[in-house]
Design an enzyme around this catalytic site. Structure first.
Site, PDB file in Angstrom:
ATOM      1  N   ASN A   7       0.876  -1.173   0.000  1.00 12.59           N
ATOM      2  CA  ASN A   7       0.000   0.000   0.000  1.00 12.59           C
ATOM      3  C   ASN A   7       0.915   1.226   0.000  1.00 12.59           C
ATOM      4  OD1 ASN A   7      -1.776   2.049   0.465  1.00 12.59           O
ATOM      5  ND2 ASN A   7      -2.743   1.121   2.271  1.00 12.59           N
ATOM      6  N   LYS A  14       3.095   0.621   3.316  1.00 10.72           N
ATOM      7  CA  LYS A  14       2.811  -0.515   4.209  1.00 10.72           C
ATOM      8  C   LYS A  14       2.945  -1.793   3.385  1.00 10.72           C
ATOM      9  CE  LYS A  14      -0.365   1.885   7.296  1.00 10.72           C
ATOM     10  NZ  LYS A  14      -0.864   3.050   6.568  1.00 10.72           N
ATOM     11  N   ARG A  88      -2.429  -1.886  -3.674  1.00  9.32           N
ATOM     12  CA  ARG A  88      -3.656  -1.130  -3.477  1.00  9.32           C
ATOM     13  C   ARG A  88      -3.583   0.110  -4.371  1.00  9.32           C
ATOM     14  NH1 ARG A  88      -5.269   3.140   1.076  1.00  9.32           N
ATOM     15  NH2 ARG A  88      -7.433   3.354   0.453  1.00  9.32           N
ATOM     16  N   HIS A 205     -17.981   0.432   7.384  1.00  5.83           N
ATOM     17  CA  HIS A 205     -16.531   0.540   7.597  1.00  5.83           C
ATOM     18  C   HIS A 205     -16.332   1.839   8.383  1.00  5.83           C
ATOM     19  CE1 HIS A 205     -12.183   0.106   6.361  1.00  5.83           C
ATOM     20  NE2 HIS A 205     -12.239   1.333   6.840  1.00  5.83           N
ATOM     21  N   LEU A 206     -16.188   1.718   9.712  1.00  2.56           N
ATOM     22  CA  LEU A 206     -16.125   2.912  10.562  1.00  2.56           C
ATOM     23  C   LEU A 206     -14.725   3.057  11.149  1.00  2.56           C
ATOM     24  CD1 LEU A 206     -19.495   2.370  12.537  1.00  2.56           C
ATOM     25  CD2 LEU A 206     -19.135   3.670  10.417  1.00  2.56           C
ATOM     26  N   ARG A 238     -13.354  14.464   8.704  1.00  2.42           N
ATOM     27  CA  ARG A 238     -14.083  14.881   7.489  1.00  2.42           C
ATOM     28  C   ARG A 238     -15.562  15.081   7.815  1.00  2.42           C
ATOM     29  NH1 ARG A 238     -12.148  10.067   3.697  1.00  2.42           N
ATOM     30  NH2 ARG A 238     -10.311   9.782   4.992  1.00  2.42           N
ATOM     31  N   ASP A 278     -10.564  10.652  18.038  1.00  2.00           N
ATOM     32  CA  ASP A 278     -10.437   9.262  18.459  1.00  2.00           C
ATOM     33  C   ASP A 278     -11.650   8.889  19.311  1.00  2.00           C
ATOM     34  OD1 ASP A 278      -9.736   6.853  19.831  1.00  2.00           O
ATOM     35  OD2 ASP A 278      -7.665   7.216  19.204  1.00  2.00           O
ATOM     36  N   GLU A 380      -8.253  -5.636   4.411  1.00  2.00           N
ATOM     37  CA  GLU A 380      -8.097  -5.228   3.017  1.00  2.00           C
ATOM     38  C   GLU A 380      -6.874  -5.881   2.373  1.00  2.00           C
ATOM     39  OE1 GLU A 380      -8.743  -1.317   4.763  1.00  2.00           O
ATOM     40  OE2 GLU A 380      -9.573  -0.703   2.840  1.00  2.00           O
TER      41      GLU A 380
HETATM   42  P1  AMP Z   1      -9.034   2.830  11.510  1.00  2.00           P
HETATM   43  O1  AMP Z   1      -8.966   4.058  10.669  1.00  2.00           O
HETATM   44  O2  AMP Z   1      -9.940   1.767  10.947  1.00  2.00           O
HETATM   45  O3  AMP Z   1      -7.697   2.296  11.918  1.00  2.00           O
HETATM   46  O4  AMP Z   1      -9.755   3.291  12.877  1.00  2.00           O
HETATM   47  C1  AMP Z   1      -9.122   4.176  13.761  1.00  2.00           C
HETATM   48  C2  AMP Z   1     -10.114   4.659  14.780  1.00  2.00           C
HETATM   49  O5  AMP Z   1     -10.724   3.568  15.475  1.00  2.00           O
HETATM   50  C3  AMP Z   1      -9.466   5.474  15.904  1.00  2.00           C
HETATM   51  O6  AMP Z   1      -9.264   6.798  15.537  1.00  2.00           O
HETATM   52  C4  AMP Z   1     -10.499   5.343  16.996  1.00  2.00           C
HETATM   53  O7  AMP Z   1     -11.471   6.356  16.799  1.00  2.00           O
HETATM   54  C5  AMP Z   1     -11.168   4.001  16.746  1.00  2.00           C
HETATM   55  N1  AMP Z   1     -10.829   3.014  17.784  1.00  2.00           N
HETATM   56  C6  AMP Z   1      -9.762   2.197  17.844  1.00  2.00           C
HETATM   57  N2  AMP Z   1      -9.811   1.437  18.978  1.00  2.00           N
HETATM   58  C7  AMP Z   1     -10.952   1.771  19.621  1.00  2.00           C
HETATM   59  C8  AMP Z   1     -11.584   1.343  20.838  1.00  2.00           C
HETATM   60  N3  AMP Z   1     -11.060   0.398  21.610  1.00  2.00           N
HETATM   61  N4  AMP Z   1     -12.761   1.937  21.170  1.00  2.00           N
HETATM   62  C9  AMP Z   1     -13.312   2.888  20.409  1.00  2.00           C
HETATM   63  N5  AMP Z   1     -12.778   3.329  19.256  1.00  2.00           N
HETATM   64  C10 AMP Z   1     -11.612   2.783  18.851  1.00  2.00           C
END
Ligand code: AMP
Length: 397
Positions: A7, A14, A88, A205-206, A238, A278, A380
């Site tokens: 990636n 990565k 990717r 996908h959050l 965003r 976060d 992914e």
């Molecule tokens: P990603 O972009 O898929 O790596 O997701 C990153 C986001 O996941 C972080 O900025 C956090 O908002 C959320 N996240 C990661 N670990 C946790 C957790 N244990 N509880 C709640 N949110 C989390």
């Protein structure tokens, strides 16, 4: 057989090396701070992690460092042990409906799409060209974030704008995170024991970037990200959907186009609403009574619920809803808040299953729920490796 997945971003690369057909990870790592004076190589081995300073590095130096380290650390004996490389690539435009083996034409199409993804496609293409020189005669595959969504019909991808904008300027919904939504829908179908071509699922996908996809009969039917990854859900920084007239109002108030673009991408979303992007920090602030954090959380959840409601009606039947990405996989409170708002669809969450914080993919709905709720860890890179294997090695055997 070994497949390397890359990636290549503008400032980081990565990588993951897989063993196939076992689909197991041999090693993973990253070069970060490409373009700066102090690039760093990290490699995660089973019992050890290696860090190496590379000094000032471009993509050429970073990829050379990765392949050299794989040999010097005895992970492979020589470069020919890598059977294929999967890349990717963010934007495939309308040209790519699936992953493809890379040739001259594919590279020129990726280049054509730089206008649509100026931050991502140039670095993706650099990664491909550098690897071509490092590993002569080894097939390379491009896996596009947009390809999975090419099954969306015109009534869902055309914006209500002057039609020349689509025909002449390629303005339309493309959708992103396609590799993840593809992986999530197939994994969920297996878990539900329903054949993929008869399976209707809404995948969430959050992560820091967030999108939602309605998958009907195994194919992408609609998705929340649009011409760019800015549309749709509220994200880490965003805005997601806003009234476009806000932009012209702000311009009349003295903001430049660049200010607004940066604001919508980097200073909005959860961060704009409560100064934190976060979800862990937001959840902590909510427990200490912070009102901004609570409002940010509620807006985040409300937008997701609106999309699920719209997609459920549009698809007429939903077999499952999948939670994934850093927030979907880990946040008990987001899964609970979203699911509780879906009662009109006959959805009920099982609080004990939802609390369980092991890392396994699992069902989290109660027995009476009309729709399965599933937490799935997205992967992914594995999806890219599988496509690479399918198009190269398994084709030859
Ligand atoms: P990603 O972009 O898929 O790596 O997701 C990153 C986001 O996941 C972080 O900025 C956090 O908002 C959320 N996240 C990661 N670990 C946790 C957790 N244990 N509880 C709640 N949110 C989390």
């Amino acid at each position: 057989m070994k497949i390397l997945v890359l990636n290549s971003g503008s400032s980081s690369i990565k990588f993951k090396l897989y063993r196939f057909p076992q689909e197991s990870v041999i090693v993973s790592g990253e070069v970060e701070k490409i373009g700066e004076d102090n690039a760093l190589l990290h490699i995660n081995l089973e019992n050890e992690s290696i860090n190496e300073e590379l000094g000032k590095s471009d993509h050429q130096k970073a990829l050379k460092a990765i392949t050299t380290a794989l040999i010097t650390k005895d992970i492979i004996k020589n470069i020919d042990e890598i059977s294929a490389v999967g890349h990717r690539v963010v934007h495939g435009g309308e040209h790519f409906r699936d992953a493809v083996v890379i040739d001259e034409e594919v590279k020129s199409k990726i280049e054509e799409n730089i206008a649509l993804a100026p931050l991502h496609n140039p670095a993706n293409l650099k990664g491909i060209k550098v690897m071509e020189n490092l590993i002569k005669n080894i097939p390379q595959v491009a896996v596009f974030d947009t390809a999975f969504h090419q099954t969306i019909e015109p009534l869902r991808y055309i914006y209500a704008l002057p039609k020349d904008l689509y025909t002449q300027k390629r303005v339309r919904r493309y959708g992103f995170h396609g590799t993840s939504h593809d992986y999530l829908s197939k994994t969920a179908a297996k878990m539900c024991k329903i054949e993929i071509d008869k399976f209707n699922v809404i995948t969430l996908h959050l992560g820091n970037g967030a999108s939602i996809c309605a998958v009907k009969n195994g194919k992408s039917y609609d998705t929340s990200m649009g011409m760019t990854p800015l549309e749709g859900l509220v994200m880490g920084s965003r805005s997601g959907d806003i009234d476009p007239a806000i932009i012209f109002y702000l311009m009349r108030e003295g903001y430049s186009a660049e200010d607004i673009e940066s604001m919508l991408n980097k200073k909005s979303g959860l961060k704009g609403l409560c100064s934190h992007n976060d979800m862990r920090e937001i959840e902590e602030l909510i427990s200490s009574g912070d009102k901004d954090a609570k409002l940010a959380f509620d807006i985040f959840v409300d937008r997701i619920v609106k999309y699920i409601g719209a997609y459920a009606v549009s698809m007429s039947r939903v077999d499952a809803i999948v939670f994934s990405g850093g927030i979907g996989e880990n946040s008990i409170s987001v899964r609970k808040a979203v699911s509780d708002r879906l009662k009109p669809l006959g959805v009920t969450i099982d609080d004990t299953l939802n609390l369980c914080d092991d890392k396994n993919n699992r069902f989290i709905h109660s027995k009476s729920s009309k729709i399965s709720l599933i937490r799935i860890k997205t992967d992914e890179e594995l999806q890219i490796a599988k496509s690479t294997y399918r198009l190269t090695i398994s084709n030859q055997s």
